[in-house]
Motif scaffolding. Structure first.
Motif, PDB file in Angstrom:
ATOM      1  N   GLU A 155      34.962  40.367  56.926  1.00 20.62           N
ATOM      2  CA  GLU A 155      35.470  39.289  57.355  1.00 20.62           C
ATOM      3  C   GLU A 155      35.644  38.324  56.083  1.00 20.62           C
ATOM      4  O   GLU A 155      36.575  37.690  55.973  1.00 20.62           O
ATOM      5  CB  GLU A 155      34.469  38.607  58.385  1.00 20.62           C
ATOM      6  CG  GLU A 155      34.967  38.276  59.869  1.00 20.62           C
ATOM      7  CD  GLU A 155      34.140  37.729  60.649  1.00 20.62           C
ATOM      8  OE1 GLU A 155      34.274  36.367  60.809  1.00 20.62           O
ATOM      9  OE2 GLU A 155      32.839  38.154  60.732  1.00 20.62           O
ATOM     10  N   PHE A 156      34.631  38.398  55.248  1.00 20.94           N
ATOM     11  CA  PHE A 156      34.244  37.507  54.140  1.00 20.94           C
ATOM     12  C   PHE A 156      35.342  37.886  53.028  1.00 20.94           C
ATOM     13  O   PHE A 156      36.013  36.820  52.714  1.00 20.94           O
ATOM     14  CB  PHE A 156      33.000  37.862  53.715  1.00 20.94           C
ATOM     15  CG  PHE A 156      32.795  37.241  52.032  1.00 20.94           C
ATOM     16  CD1 PHE A 156      32.766  35.722  51.883  1.00 20.94           C
ATOM     17  CD2 PHE A 156      32.470  38.074  51.166  1.00 20.94           C
ATOM     18  CE1 PHE A 156      32.482  35.474  50.491  1.00 20.94           C
ATOM     19  CE2 PHE A 156      32.287  37.434  49.866  1.00 20.94           C
ATOM     20  CZ  PHE A 156      32.381  35.968  49.443  1.00 20.94           C
ATOM     21  N   LEU A 157      35.618  39.163  52.921  1.00 21.87           N
ATOM     22  CA  LEU A 157      36.521  39.475  51.798  1.00 21.87           C
ATOM     23  C   LEU A 157      37.794  39.122  52.275  1.00 21.87           C
ATOM     24  O   LEU A 157      38.752  38.892  51.509  1.00 21.87           O
ATOM     25  CB  LEU A 157      36.379  41.149  51.456  1.00 21.87           C
ATOM     26  CG  LEU A 157      35.253  41.236  50.778  1.00 21.87           C
ATOM     27  CD1 LEU A 157      35.227  42.744  50.582  1.00 21.87           C
ATOM     28  CD2 LEU A 157      34.863  40.763  49.290  1.00 21.87           C
ATOM     29  N   GLU A 158      38.326  39.503  53.540  1.00 21.17           N
ATOM     30  CA  GLU A 158      39.483  39.097  54.041  1.00 21.17           C
ATOM     31  C   GLU A 158      40.135  37.640  53.914  1.00 21.17           C
ATOM     32  O   GLU A 158      40.949  37.206  54.015  1.00 21.17           O
ATOM     33  CB  GLU A 158      39.774  39.785  55.408  1.00 21.17           C
ATOM     34  CG  GLU A 158      40.038  41.010  55.487  1.00 21.17           C
ATOM     35  CD  GLU A 158      39.737  41.926  56.892  1.00 21.17           C
ATOM     36  OE1 GLU A 158      39.888  42.842  57.076  1.00 21.17           O
ATOM     37  OE2 GLU A 158      39.780  41.153  57.737  1.00 21.17           O
ATOM     38  N   ASN A 159      39.075  36.708  54.061  1.00 18.90           N
ATOM     39  CA  ASN A 159      39.299  35.383  54.211  1.00 18.90           C
ATOM     40  C   ASN A 159      38.273  34.625  53.407  1.00 18.90           C
ATOM     41  O   ASN A 159      37.443  33.890  53.935  1.00 18.90           O
ATOM     42  CB  ASN A 159      39.064  35.135  55.833  1.00 18.90           C
ATOM     43  CG  ASN A 159      39.725  33.779  55.952  1.00 18.90           C
ATOM     44  OD1 ASN A 159      40.091  33.001  55.210  1.00 18.90           O
ATOM     45  ND2 ASN A 159      39.513  33.228  57.105  1.00 18.90           N
ATOM     46  N   LYS A 160      37.954  34.988  52.179  1.00 18.89           N
ATOM     47  CA  LYS A 160      37.124  34.469  51.202  1.00 18.89           C
ATOM     48  C   LYS A 160      36.991  33.036  51.077  1.00 18.89           C
ATOM     49  O   LYS A 160      36.038  32.186  51.311  1.00 18.89           O
ATOM     50  CB  LYS A 160      37.383  34.945  50.005  1.00 18.89           C
ATOM     51  CG  LYS A 160      36.538  35.913  49.461  1.00 18.89           C
ATOM     52  CD  LYS A 160      36.513  36.065  47.996  1.00 18.89           C
ATOM     53  CE  LYS A 160      35.321  37.307  47.452  1.00 18.89           C
ATOM     54  NZ  LYS A 160      35.714  37.635  46.061  1.00 18.89           N
ATOM     55  N   LYS A 161      38.064  32.101  51.163  1.00 17.21           N
ATOM     56  CA  LYS A 161      38.155  30.732  51.143  1.00 17.21           C
ATOM     57  C   LYS A 161      37.553  30.218  52.310  1.00 17.21           C
ATOM     58  O   LYS A 161      36.606  29.370  51.971  1.00 17.21           O
ATOM     59  CB  LYS A 161      39.858  30.508  51.016  1.00 17.21           C
ATOM     60  CG  LYS A 161      39.947  28.950  50.506  1.00 17.21           C
ATOM     61  CD  LYS A 161      41.396  28.654  49.943  1.00 17.21           C
ATOM     62  CE  LYS A 161      41.574  27.376  49.502  1.00 17.21           C
ATOM     63  NZ  LYS A 161      42.617  26.869  50.115  1.00 17.21           N
ATOM     64  N   GLU A 162      37.838  30.681  53.547  1.00 19.61           N
ATOM     65  CA  GLU A 162      37.114  29.678  54.561  1.00 19.61           C
ATOM     66  C   GLU A 162      35.866  29.968  54.548  1.00 19.61           C
ATOM     67  O   GLU A 162      34.891  29.534  54.981  1.00 19.61           O
ATOM     68  CB  GLU A 162      38.112  30.329  55.922  1.00 19.61           C
ATOM     69  CG  GLU A 162      37.511  29.125  56.962  1.00 19.61           C
ATOM     70  CD  GLU A 162      38.113  29.910  58.181  1.00 19.61           C
ATOM     71  OE1 GLU A 162      37.324  29.683  59.249  1.00 19.61           O
ATOM     72  OE2 GLU A 162      39.084  30.587  58.354  1.00 19.61           O
ATOM     73  N   MET A 163      35.592  31.404  54.414  1.00 19.14           N
ATOM     74  CA  MET A 163      34.086  32.153  55.054  1.00 19.14           C
ATOM     75  C   MET A 163      33.208  31.638  53.703  1.00 19.14           C
ATOM     76  O   MET A 163      32.068  31.270  54.137  1.00 19.14           O
ATOM     77  CB  MET A 163      34.143  33.799  55.127  1.00 19.14           C
ATOM     78  CG  MET A 163      34.984  34.132  56.252  1.00 19.14           C
ATOM     79  SD  MET A 163      34.340  33.591  57.799  1.00 19.14           S
ATOM     80  CE  MET A 163      35.638  33.609  58.985  1.00 19.14           C
TER      81      MET A 163
END
Ligand SMILES: O=C(O)[C@H](O)CO
Length: 396
Positions: free
Chosen positions: A107-115
């Protein structure tokens, strides 16, 4: 292999993969009505609870309560991907979910900016995820790295502290279980259990115990190097075997523990090595303890002695150990840890018959893994709530 089996067993006991609603399956019955209420309102709930006497075989740790909050309000914890053979075990995920919004590495790698902004702690399980500079730079709100396990040799404490991030570990949860493995290795090696099993299953049914006599643990001399939580638990068990207990600590004499178990302090490690029938390594791996046991130290041990390692593989100079076992400088070794893990299949240690090696299973029990998660959760909550931290680890 054994570790794989242990985790396979755990998986079969908790046959679930990482469904998003996993926590529902573990929720305390007393709070079901609140859960239903949340579900009706379409709120992703997390429920406070006291751990109470858990399934941890009567051993419990106090995990503070977390208020009922919508998931998005909970502090974010970065964890390994749920499920899969390298994932965090589902029962641990369920414990964590009661207090945190879990963010998987994927999840983190797919959406780094938000996560990245949501993540306030990282839960390190089985030495992963790797905590490097790049990860730390990408987590501006990170406050704590909670290691599941006592050994933190895989973490660069100085670098982490330079980011203003705290590190915690779980010294209490691991102590009994790791001490048990120490005793199991000592007994198995002394009484040649593995050879015995092999003989029983071999096609040759004519075997005589007198051909492979063992040695007694009862009333033998045990030298413990590293009288911390684990070393002390080993000493308690050894007392029941009427062993003479010697110990050596590099920095601190433990007078209270000495009295409680009738242990004798050896200021010089050399004295302990010379006198012990069994030498048990239960110390942390640090730059100072790396290769602490080398050719010279092995040479000081009795030719009838056994070396047992439940700490980290690198505290022994393995090349020196191979030679000592080959030349019968010492009688045997029993290791739960090696360097590296696993050993390459053609490693000379695996070719010897006076050694037992288990695959780092010191804490691989249903109870210990749960308690480690509970201790890690208590640490994370303490850091995030600005309370005294039960088990913080400091850079030297
Ligand atoms: O460090 C520990 O506690 C054990 O080795 C489990 O990782």
């Amino acid at each position: 292999m054994f570790r794989g089996r242990a985790f396979g067993l755990l998986k079969s006991l908790h046959l679930m993969d990482g469904q998003p609603n996993l926590a529902c399956k573990f929720i305390h019955p007393a709070i079901t009505s609140h859960v239903h209420h949340c579900q009706k309102r379409n709120v992703n709930y997390r429920q406070s609870y006291k751990t109470g006497p858990s399934s941890a075989g009567g051993r419990t740790l106090n995990v503070p309560q977390t208020k009922v909050m919508a998931e998005q309000e909970l502090p974010g914890v970065l964890i390994l991907d749920i499920g899969g053979i390298h994932g965090v075990l589902p029962n641990i995920v369920a414990l964590l979910q009661k207090h945190f919004r879990l963010i998987t590495m994927k999840e983190f790698l797919e959406n780094k900016k938000e996560m990245s902004k949501k993540i306030q702690s990282v839960f390190v399980f089985e030495r992963r995820p790797t905590i490097d500079q790049e990860l730390l730079e990408s987590l501006p709100n990170l406050k704590v790295i909670a290691n599941s396990g006592v050994g933190v040799d895989h973490l660069d404490l100085k670098m982490i502290s330079n980011f203003g991030v705290k590190v915690t570990n779980t010294p209490h949860a691991v102590a009994d279980t790791t001490a048990d493995i120490g005793m199991a290795l000592m007994l198995a090696s002394a009484r040649r259990l593995v050879e015995g099993c092999q003989i029983v299953i071999s096609p040759d049914t004519k075997y005589f115990a007198v051909d492979w006599l063992g040695v007694e643990v009862t009333r033998a001399t045990l030298g413990i190097i590293g009288m911390g939580n684990i070393g002390y638990k080993v000493a308690q068990r050894a007392k029941a075997f009427e062993m003479k207990i010697l110990y050596h600590n590099r920095n601190q004499r433990k007078k209270e523990e000495e009295q409680a178990v009738g242990a004798h302090y050896c200021e010089k490690m050399e004295d302990l090595l010379q006198q012990s029938d069994f030498v048990m390594l239960a110390l942390n791996l640090t730059p100072e303890t790396c290769k602490l046991i080398g050719k010279r130290e092995l040479g000081l041990m009795k030719p009838t002695a056994t070396l047992i390692n439940i700490s980290r593989g690198a505290v022994i100079d393995q090349d020196a150990l191979v030679e000592a076992l080959q030349k019968k400088v010492i009688m045997a070794a029993a290791l739960d840890v090696t360097d590296p893990e696993p050993l390459p299949r053609d490693h000379p240690l695996l070719k010897l018959n006076n050694i037992i090696i288990t695959p780092h299973i010191g804490t691989a029990t249903v109870q210990a893994i749960r308690m480690m998660a509970e201790e890690a959760i208590a640490n994370m909550l303490a850091v995030l709530n600005g309370q005294p931290i039960p088990s913080e680890v400091f850079p030297k």
